[in-house]
Design an enzyme around this catalytic site. Structure first.
Site, PDB file in Angstrom:
ATOM      1  N   GLN A 337      14.931  18.807 -20.129  1.00  0.00           N
ATOM      2  CA  GLN A 337      15.683  17.552 -20.043  1.00  0.00           C
ATOM      3  C   GLN A 337      17.060  17.722 -20.695  1.00  0.00           C
ATOM      4  O   GLN A 337      17.151  18.052 -21.875  1.00  0.00           O
ATOM      5  CB  GLN A 337      14.921  16.417 -20.721  1.00  0.00           C
ATOM      6  CG  GLN A 337      13.606  16.059 -20.036  1.00  0.00           C
ATOM      7  CD  GLN A 337      12.417  16.769 -20.633  1.00  0.00           C
ATOM      8  OE1 GLN A 337      12.541  17.867 -21.192  1.00  0.00           O
ATOM      9  NE2 GLN A 337      11.249  16.161 -20.541  1.00  0.00           N
ATOM     10  N   GLN A 359      17.866  19.551 -14.910  1.00  0.00           N
ATOM     11  CA  GLN A 359      16.825  18.533 -15.053  1.00  0.00           C
ATOM     12  C   GLN A 359      17.408  17.287 -15.723  1.00  0.00           C
ATOM     13  O   GLN A 359      18.113  17.370 -16.730  1.00  0.00           O
ATOM     14  CB  GLN A 359      15.658  19.058 -15.886  1.00  0.00           C
ATOM     15  CG  GLN A 359      14.509  18.057 -16.016  1.00  0.00           C
ATOM     16  CD  GLN A 359      13.265  18.663 -16.639  1.00  0.00           C
ATOM     17  OE1 GLN A 359      13.153  19.880 -16.788  1.00  0.00           O
ATOM     18  NE2 GLN A 359      12.302  17.819 -16.988  1.00  0.00           N
ATOM     19  N   ASP A 360      17.113  16.118 -15.136  1.00  0.00           N
ATOM     20  CA  ASP A 360      17.519  14.820 -15.709  1.00  0.00           C
ATOM     21  C   ASP A 360      19.037  14.681 -15.803  1.00  0.00           C
ATOM     22  O   ASP A 360      19.566  14.193 -16.800  1.00  0.00           O
ATOM     23  CB  ASP A 360      16.898  14.619 -17.098  1.00  0.00           C
ATOM     24  CG  ASP A 360      15.399  14.396 -17.048  1.00  0.00           C
ATOM     25  OD1 ASP A 360      14.835  14.434 -15.938  1.00  0.00           O
ATOM     26  OD2 ASP A 360      14.786  14.186 -18.105  1.00  0.00           O
ATOM     27  N   ASP A 381      13.816  15.804 -11.276  1.00  0.00           N
ATOM     28  CA  ASP A 381      14.036  14.386 -11.625  1.00  0.00           C
ATOM     29  C   ASP A 381      15.510  14.120 -11.924  1.00  0.00           C
ATOM     30  O   ASP A 381      15.849  13.440 -12.891  1.00  0.00           O
ATOM     31  CB  ASP A 381      13.193  13.996 -12.850  1.00  0.00           C
ATOM     32  CG  ASP A 381      11.717  14.297 -12.677  1.00  0.00           C
ATOM     33  OD1 ASP A 381      11.246  14.351 -11.533  1.00  0.00           O
ATOM     34  OD2 ASP A 381      11.031  14.489 -13.701  1.00  0.00           O
ATOM     35  N   ARG A 449       9.322  11.423  -7.182  1.00  0.00           N
ATOM     36  CA  ARG A 449       7.953  11.280  -7.647  1.00  0.00           C
ATOM     37  C   ARG A 449       7.898  10.081  -8.607  1.00  0.00           C
ATOM     38  O   ARG A 449       8.902   9.722  -9.237  1.00  0.00           O
ATOM     39  CB  ARG A 449       7.463  12.553  -8.336  1.00  0.00           C
ATOM     40  CG  ARG A 449       8.283  13.003  -9.536  1.00  0.00           C
ATOM     41  CD  ARG A 449       7.632  14.200 -10.203  1.00  0.00           C
ATOM     42  NE  ARG A 449       8.416  14.674 -11.365  1.00  0.00           N
ATOM     43  CZ  ARG A 449       7.945  15.514 -12.287  1.00  0.00           C
ATOM     44  NH1 ARG A 449       6.695  15.966 -12.192  1.00  0.00           N
ATOM     45  NH2 ARG A 449       8.710  15.902 -13.284  1.00  0.00           N
TER      46      ARG A 449
END
Length: 543
Positions: A337, A359-360, A381, A449
């Protein structure tokens, strides 16, 4: 006897007789039966001593009790911060919780202010949007606190046990307030349609519909012609400031006017926070890829960073605008993250910006947000959070992750079915960056998701490339949220838009009825003619 009935019967004997007990009981019953946690609702107001004459009185009383619960939680968390053997991440997570609780108290005070003037000073639909957004944010803030206490850290696990009960109970009380507000405003709007549509006279201009009351100043903002910066940031010392953080710090607090910070071309290696009190700030860069704000904080590092605090730039001040800037986190795929931009700013908008990371990348944390002609890149994500976030005419590009990883374009975090939140992607392009495209067969990529139980994402009239797997969507953990999520696709194009082999979840579907799609038009989803128009950014108002 069910607890709900017991509380209802107690109300007949415990409430003041200024209004008849039966009438008071009927008002409370009609309010509490609309909530997701009616037993908590009844117990919250069962010892009421003041007159309750309307459903709004029940809401205000519930908010007062909710504030008391949050204040008790603040006291508990404050005491936990004094523990001597806390890890760095535990300390940061607790301070995140303190920030979230303090923000919630401020949100609830604003809700009270709006309720006391409701429905006389603004159109009903505008009141409804503001009130539901404020309460949706309080629920998200509670979840954010608990998310920060979910790391695999033995100290954090112990602390979570001490905090979770208060957070969950306070969150349910906030949920009840949201449900009662939604019911009240829905009924009022249905009974007063002429009021709810006030101020929506339109005219068409270059295929974009604008209200006739759009000011000349706002129209100039559309092209940024004649817009004068209040201050300039330049690395070479030729501006008012050398760093963006210094310019933000010097900006006025609670400004009612737009405050423009022009950021000259260059790479600014700094971490910036725009606090709640810094409102109406606007960043104007020299162009994405030319004005770059960059950092590399990430949760894989040993400095105890949480996801919330990994952001290169975090925006909390409402009505923030930015254009022609790159926001970047260079931690890479191994940083886990690592947020480039976190937005907790209501009525915020971004035009021709880029958010680049892995990520993120983009944390659409809370409130109402609008992105137009932006570029967003990432891996896992990479657009996530629980704002009402709308993306229009954007390029959303998955990039090459680490070996064994899959890409998820979205991870939406709605936890309450009454929250007005979600991610809507309209008239965008979803594809792959140059590093992923030659090897995309080795790295499955999905539209999203479900991060939370009521995850909501809508992709419509978007070009989807073959980087997206035929299944389209990916589960979070087993069958979690597959029945309660709301994932929809509507009139998309491209090789990745074929829905014939999509997942068969109860919560997924193709929108075939235009009426189902209408709530996700930008001006309905963001309650937004006046707010979006005031940005001066071009947008498409309908489907």
């Amino acid at each position: 006897m069910p607890l709900l009935i017991i509380y209802a019967s107690l109300l007949l004997t415990s409430i003041s007789h200024g209004t008849s007990s039966s009438n008071i009981n009927n008002i409370i019953t009609s309010s509490c039966t609309t909530t997701l946690y009616p037993d908590i609702c009844y117990s919250t107001v069962s010892d009421a001593t003041q007159n309750i004459a309307t459903n709004k009185d029940v809401i205000e009383l519930t908010i007062d009790k909710t504030k008391a619960t949050i204040e008790a939680s603040l006291h508990t968390i404050t005491n936990l911060t004094t523990i001597t053997n806390l890890t760095k991440r535990a300390k940061m997570a607790l301070h995140d919780c303190l920030d979230m609780e303090a923000a919630n108290l401020e949100q609830l005070d604003t809700v009270i202010d709006y309720l006391r003037e409701y429905p006389t000073k603004k159109p009903l639909r505008e009141y409804a949007g503001d009130l539901k957004t404020l309460m949706s944010t309080t629920i998200t803030n509670k979840e954010t606190c608990l998310d920060g206490l979910s790391y695999d850290d033995y100290v954090i696990k112990r602390i979570r046990k001490l905090v979770i009960e208060g957070q969950k109970h306070g969150g349910k009380m906030c949920s009840n307030v949201l449900a009662m507000i939604k019911d009240m405003t829905d009924i009022d709007i249905a009974n007063n349609p002429e009021v709810s549509n006030r101020g929506r006279k339109l005219r068409r201009e270059n295929e974009i519909m604008w209200p006739e009351w759009l000011s000349a100043g706002d129209r100039r903002l559309l092209g940024f012609k004649g817009v004068k910066a209040n201050v300039t940031v330049s690395k070479d010392g030729k501006g008012n400031f050398k760093t963006v953080a210094e310019a933000v710090e010097a900006a006025p607090n609670k400004s009612a006017k737009r405050y423009v910070i022009k950021i000259m071309a260059g790479t600014y290696k700094e971490y910036i926070q725009i606090p709640k009190g810094k409102q109406n700030i606007m960043f104007v860069g020299a162009g994405r890829g030319k004005t770059i704000i960059t950092g590399n904080k990430n949760v894989a590092s040993k400095d105890g960073t949480t996801t919330l605090n990994s952001a290169t730039i975090a925006v909390m001040g409402n009505r923030f605008l930015a254009r022609d800037i790159t926001f970047e986190n260079t931690a890479g795929a191994s940083g886990h993250q690592a947020v480039a931009l976190r937005v907790s700013s209501d009525q915020s908008a971004f035009y021709k910006c880029s958010m680049e990371g892995y990520q993120d990348t983009l944390y659409v944390h809370t409130d109402r947000q609008f992105y137009v002609k932006c570029l967003v890149t990432g891996t896992v994500d990479f657009i996530f959070g629980n704002a009402a976030a709308f993306f229009q005419f954007c390029d959303i590009m998955a990039r090459k992750p680490n070996s064994g990883q899959a890409n998820m374009v979205t991870a939406q975090g709605r936890t309450d079915k009454n929250q007005d939140t979600g991610i809507v992607i309209q008239k965008c392009n979803i594809g792959a960056t140059a590093d992923l495209k030659p090897v995309q067969g080795n790295f499955p990529t999905y539209l999203g998701r479900p991060w939370k139980k009521f995850s909501r994402t809508v992709v419509m009239r978007t070009v989807i490339s073959d980087v997206i797997k035929k299944e389209g969507w990916h589960p979070w953990d087993g069958d979690f949220a597959l029945d309660t999520l709301y994932y929809r696709e509507y009139q998309n194009k491209g090789p990745g838009a074929d829905t014939s082999k999509r997942v068969k979840w109860k919560g997924w579907g193709v929108i075939k009825d235009r009426n189902e799609a209408k709530p996700f038009a930008v001006t309905k989803f963001l309650y937004g003619w006046s707010r979006l128009l005031s940005t001066g950014f071009p947008f498409w108002p309908g489907l």
